[in-house]
Scaffold this active site. Structure first.
Site, PDB file in Angstrom:
ATOM      1  N   ASN A   1      44.608  75.895  22.063  1.00 37.93           N
ATOM      2  CA  ASN A   1      44.382  76.295  20.668  1.00 37.93           C
ATOM      3  C   ASN A   1      42.870  76.301  20.450  1.00 37.93           C
ATOM      4  O   ASN A   1      42.257  75.247  20.328  1.00 37.93           O
ATOM      5  CB  ASN A   1      45.078  75.282  19.743  1.00 37.93           C
ATOM      6  CG  ASN A   1      44.756  75.532  18.277  1.00 37.93           C
ATOM      7  OD1 ASN A   1      44.164  76.548  17.914  1.00 37.93           O
ATOM      8  ND2 ASN A   1      45.146  74.587  17.422  1.00 37.93           N
ATOM      9  N   TRP A   2      42.318  77.488  20.420  1.00 38.44           N
ATOM     10  CA  TRP A   2      40.854  77.592  20.314  1.00 38.44           C
ATOM     11  C   TRP A   2      40.338  77.236  18.927  1.00 38.44           C
ATOM     12  O   TRP A   2      39.149  77.073  18.735  1.00 38.44           O
ATOM     13  CB  TRP A   2      40.399  79.017  20.650  1.00 38.44           C
ATOM     14  CG  TRP A   2      40.666  79.466  22.049  1.00 38.44           C
ATOM     15  CD1 TRP A   2      41.377  78.818  23.027  1.00 38.44           C
ATOM     16  CD2 TRP A   2      40.219  80.705  22.641  1.00 38.44           C
ATOM     17  NE1 TRP A   2      41.400  79.570  24.181  1.00 38.44           N
ATOM     18  CE2 TRP A   2      40.699  80.731  23.962  1.00 38.44           C
ATOM     19  CE3 TRP A   2      39.485  81.787  22.169  1.00 38.44           C
ATOM     20  CZ2 TRP A   2      40.460  81.793  24.831  1.00 38.44           C
ATOM     21  CZ3 TRP A   2      39.239  82.853  23.022  1.00 38.44           C
ATOM     22  CH2 TRP A   2      39.717  82.845  24.347  1.00 38.44           C
ATOM     23  N   LYS A   3      41.226  77.206  17.952  1.00 34.03           N
ATOM     24  CA  LYS A   3      40.819  76.985  16.553  1.00 34.03           C
ATOM     25  C   LYS A   3      39.739  78.003  16.181  1.00 34.03           C
ATOM     26  O   LYS A   3      39.745  79.118  16.692  1.00 34.03           O
ATOM     27  CB  LYS A   3      40.386  75.533  16.344  1.00 34.03           C
ATOM     28  CG  LYS A   3      41.445  74.548  16.863  1.00 34.03           C
ATOM     29  CD  LYS A   3      41.196  73.126  16.500  1.00 34.03           C
ATOM     30  CE  LYS A   3      42.303  72.256  17.077  1.00 34.03           C
ATOM     31  NZ  LYS A   3      42.168  70.848  16.741  1.00 34.03           N
TER      32      LYS A   3
ATOM     33  N   HIS B   1      50.352  73.374  12.116  1.00 28.33           N
ATOM     34  CA  HIS B   1      49.271  72.549  12.662  1.00 28.33           C
ATOM     35  C   HIS B   1      48.732  71.649  11.553  1.00 28.33           C
ATOM     36  O   HIS B   1      48.664  72.048  10.397  1.00 28.33           O
ATOM     37  CB  HIS B   1      48.148  73.431  13.220  1.00 28.33           C
ATOM     38  CG  HIS B   1      47.175  72.632  14.022  1.00 28.33           C
ATOM     39  ND1 HIS B   1      46.179  71.895  13.443  1.00 28.33           N
ATOM     40  CD2 HIS B   1      47.075  72.423  15.362  1.00 28.33           C
ATOM     41  CE1 HIS B   1      45.504  71.262  14.400  1.00 28.33           C
ATOM     42  NE2 HIS B   1      46.028  71.571  15.571  1.00 28.33           N
TER      43      HIS B   1
ATOM     44  N   GLU C   1      45.883  70.835  10.712  1.00 29.81           N
ATOM     45  CA  GLU C   1      44.744  71.381   9.956  1.00 29.81           C
ATOM     46  C   GLU C   1      45.219  72.385   8.901  1.00 29.81           C
ATOM     47  O   GLU C   1      44.635  72.485   7.830  1.00 29.81           O
ATOM     48  CB  GLU C   1      43.735  72.006  10.929  1.00 29.81           C
ATOM     49  CG  GLU C   1      42.993  70.920  11.701  1.00 29.81           C
ATOM     50  CD  GLU C   1      42.599  71.292  13.119  1.00 29.81           C
ATOM     51  OE1 GLU C   1      42.519  72.485  13.441  1.00 29.81           O
ATOM     52  OE2 GLU C   1      42.383  70.344  13.915  1.00 29.81           O
TER      53      GLU C   1
ATOM     54  N   GLU D   1      51.608  66.134  17.646  1.00 36.32           N
ATOM     55  CA  GLU D   1      50.165  65.946  17.557  1.00 36.32           C
ATOM     56  C   GLU D   1      49.854  64.875  16.519  1.00 36.32           C
ATOM     57  O   GLU D   1      49.781  65.171  15.317  1.00 36.32           O
ATOM     58  CB  GLU D   1      49.470  67.249  17.151  1.00 36.32           C
ATOM     59  CG  GLU D   1      49.667  68.389  18.138  1.00 36.32           C
ATOM     60  CD  GLU D   1      48.508  69.383  18.086  1.00 36.32           C
ATOM     61  OE1 GLU D   1      47.925  69.639  19.143  1.00 36.32           O
ATOM     62  OE2 GLU D   1      48.180  69.877  16.993  1.00 36.32           O
TER      63      GLU D   1
ATOM     64  N   GLY E   1      40.920  65.809  17.963  1.00 32.20           N
ATOM     65  CA  GLY E   1      39.466  65.995  17.885  1.00 32.20           C
ATOM     66  C   GLY E   1      38.691  64.707  17.738  1.00 32.20           C
ATOM     67  O   GLY E   1      37.505  64.727  17.432  1.00 32.20           O
TER      68      GLY E   1
ATOM     69  N   SER F   1      43.375  65.226  21.754  1.00 27.62           N
ATOM     70  CA  SER F   1      42.376  64.745  22.711  1.00 27.62           C
ATOM     71  C   SER F   1      42.891  64.687  24.156  1.00 27.62           C
ATOM     72  O   SER F   1      42.574  63.751  24.887  1.00 27.62           O
ATOM     73  CB  SER F   1      41.812  63.390  22.280  1.00 27.62           C
ATOM     74  OG  SER F   1      41.161  63.520  21.024  1.00 27.62           O
TER      75      SER F   1
ATOM     76  N   GLY G   1      43.126  71.388  22.289  1.00 30.76           N
ATOM     77  CA  GLY G   1      42.084  71.935  21.422  1.00 30.76           C
ATOM     78  C   GLY G   1      40.768  72.041  22.176  1.00 30.76           C
ATOM     79  O   GLY G   1      40.571  72.936  22.999  1.00 30.76           O
ATOM     80  N   GLY G   2      39.870  71.101  21.928  1.00 30.27           N
ATOM     81  CA  GLY G   2      38.508  71.159  22.480  1.00 30.27           C
ATOM     82  C   GLY G   2      38.445  71.473  23.966  1.00 30.27           C
ATOM     83  O   GLY G   2      37.630  72.289  24.409  1.00 30.27           O
TER      84      GLY G   2
HETATM   85  P1  13P Z   1      41.952  68.348  20.460  1.00 30.04           P
HETATM   86  O1  13P Z   1      42.481  68.569  21.849  1.00 30.04           O
HETATM   87  O2  13P Z   1      40.568  68.912  20.268  1.00 30.04           O
HETATM   88  O3  13P Z   1      42.064  66.922  20.029  1.00 30.04           O
HETATM   89  O4  13P Z   1      42.870  69.187  19.457  1.00 30.04           O
HETATM   90  C1  13P Z   1      44.249  69.079  19.558  1.00 30.04           C
HETATM   91  C2  13P Z   1      44.867  70.104  18.704  1.00 30.04           C
HETATM   92  O5  13P Z   1      44.788  70.046  17.490  1.00 30.04           O
HETATM   93  C3  13P Z   1      45.558  71.232  19.355  1.00 30.04           C
HETATM   94  O6  13P Z   1      46.278  71.976  18.451  1.00 30.04           O
END
Ligand code: 13P
Length: 252
Positions: A9-11, A96, A98, A169, A175, A214, A235-236
């Site tokens: 997930n590149w956000k 998600h 967010e 999650e 993050g 993470s 994510g990251g």
């Molecule tokens: P991180 O891997 O950056 O913690 O993000 C997880 C995430 O929200 C994937 O959707």
């Protein structure tokens, strides 16, 4: 056996150029990867570029969200499931944390997005997970159950999970560099599977449940080794080809 799935997930990150470099790096490293299915969820505006780049590979594409409305219409700024499918997506992330916390996606909206994705032929990746204070107050199972039930209790909800993915999650792990321990994650994954099994054992055994929060190259293997963890939503670490590939290998 459930096939592992690793989805990036590149956000809201990247540029056309960085997206191209990232996909090209992942493409190159994919050969010989074997078992896991690998998907990438770039921002909407880069989907078509990425779709062209991954054509003919085993990589899959997903949207990070979609409009809860089905069909087309006067919804300025929205992207429909049919549009995602049209540019080559096979997945769409819904619920998600967010989206829930920053954009007000309620359980009801998340459920509508989930079914809108399925109507468009996409596999929804339904995100569930608790806040830190909810974990500390020992409400994790209640919160995860509420997120799940938003879909399960709809007509056809249980059967719909045959064509869906769930991502656990924990919000406090997203993050932050704080990862749920394999045991903590496994406990919630087992809870999710059990809750689904109360409705349909076969669906529960088949549904892929991903862990997100993470996940990095150095902790992926121990998480993915757990019985009910079928891969990750990253994510990251999905923004860097080598890291992402290392995580994909850990799922193999
Ligand atoms: P991180 O891997 O950056 O913690 O993000 C997880 C995430 O929200 C994937 O959707």
């Amino acid at each position: 056996m459930r096939q592992p799935l690793v989805a990036g997930n590149w956000k809201m990150h990247g540029t056309r150029i960085s997206a191209r470099d990232l996909v090209s790096g992942v493409r190159q490293g994919l050969e010989g990867l074997g078992k896991p299915r690998v998907a990438m969820c770039p921002p909407f505006v880069y989907l078509a570029d990425v779709a062209a780049q991954i054509q003919g590979t085993a990589l899959a594409l997903g949207g990070q969200d979609l409009c809860p409305e089905v069909g087309s219409g006067a919804h300025t700024g929205e992207i429909s499931g049919a549009m995602l499918a049209d540019v080559g997506c096979s997945y769409a992330i819904v619920g998600h944390s967010e989206r829930r916390s920053l954009y007000g996606d309620s359980d009801e909206v998340v459920a509508r997005k989930y079914f809108a994705a399925q109507q468009a032929g996409l596999t929804p990746i339904l995100c569930v997970g608790e806040l830190l204070e909810e974990r500390e107050g020992e409400h994790t199972e209640a919160v995860v159950a509420r997120h799940l039930d938003a879909v399960l209790t709809q007509p056809g909800g249980v059967a719909s999970l045959a064509k869906a993915v769930i991502a656990y999650e924990p919000v406090w792990a997203i993050g932050t560099g704080l990862t749920a321990t394999p045991a903590q994650a496994q406990a919630v994954h087992a809870f999710i599977r059990k809750r689904i099994a109360q409705h349909d054992q076969a669906v529960a055994e088949r549904v892929q449940i991903l862990y997100g929060g993470s996940v990095k190259a150095n902790n992926a293997a121990e998480l993915f080794a757990m019985q009910d963890i079928d891969g990750g939503l990253i994510g990251g670490a999905s923004l860097e080809a080598e890291q992402f590939l290392a995580i994909c290998r850990a799922a193999g």
